[in-house]
Design a protein around this motif. Structure first.
Motif, short mmCIF file in Angstrom:
data_model
loop_
_atom_site.label_atom_id
_atom_site.label_comp_id
_atom_site.label_asym_id
_atom_site.label_seq_id
_atom_site.Cartn_x
_atom_site.Cartn_y
_atom_site.Cartn_z
N GLU A 165 11.94 2.01 2.06
CA GLU A 165 11.30 3.18 2.68
C GLU A 165 9.99 2.77 3.36
N ALA A 166 9.23 1.90 2.72
CA ALA A 166 7.96 1.45 3.30
C ALA A 166 8.20 0.69 4.60
N GLU A 167 9.21 -0.17 4.61
CA GLU A 167 9.53 -0.94 5.83
C GLU A 167 9.97 0.01 6.94
N GLU A 168 10.80 0.98 6.60
CA GLU A 168 11.25 1.95 7.60
C GLU A 168 10.07 2.75 8.16
N TYR A 169 9.15 3.13 7.29
CA TYR A 169 7.95 3.85 7.73
C TYR A 169 7.16 3.01 8.74
N LEU A 170 6.98 1.73 8.44
CA LEU A 170 6.23 0.84 9.34
C LEU A 170 6.93 0.69 10.69
N VAL A 171 8.24 0.54 10.66
CA VAL A 171 9.00 0.37 11.90
C VAL A 171 8.85 1.59 12.79
N ILE A 223 0.84 -1.21 0.00
CA ILE A 223 0.00 0.00 0.00
C ILE A 223 0.87 1.25 0.00
N LEU A 224 1.87 1.28 0.87
CA LEU A 224 2.76 2.44 0.94
C LEU A 224 3.54 2.64 -0.35
N GLN A 225 3.94 1.55 -0.97
CA GLN A 225 4.67 1.66 -2.23
C GLN A 225 3.76 2.17 -3.34
N GLU A 226 2.57 1.62 -3.44
CA GLU A 226 1.63 2.02 -4.49
C GLU A 226 1.08 3.43 -4.27
#
Length: 82
Positions: free
Chosen positions: A72-78, A61-64
């Motif tokens: 970046e999406a993984e870092e955002y989630l963390v 979702i964050l990538q799309e």
């Protein structure tokens, strides 16, 4: 979706869980990630209920939606969701 909102024709989470006590305890939901929501879990003891998300779907979702890379999406989630 928030506890009272709708997302893509789904019923509200409050209606879906059919358990007002969960919401009275303040389940926190991640904004914009309702499509990745798997459910709500309740631990024993004084800890509140917790929303459970599909991490891979959250990243997608964050990538799309936001044009993030997988990293970046993984870092955002963390930093913002865990």
């Amino acid at each position: 979706m928030n506890e009272n909102g709708n997302d893509n024709g789904r019923t509200s989470l409050r209606e879906w869980t059919r358990d007002d006590d969960l919401w009275d305890d303040g389940v926190l939901l991640a904004d914009g990630l309702a499509a990745a929501l798997l459910g709500v879990t309740v631990a024993s003891g004084p800890r509140p209920a917790v929303a459970v998300y599909d991490r891979a779907r959250c990243r997608a979702i964050l990538q799309e939606r936001d044009g993030m890379t997988a990293e970046e999406a993984e870092e955002y989630l963390v930093y913002n969701v865990e």
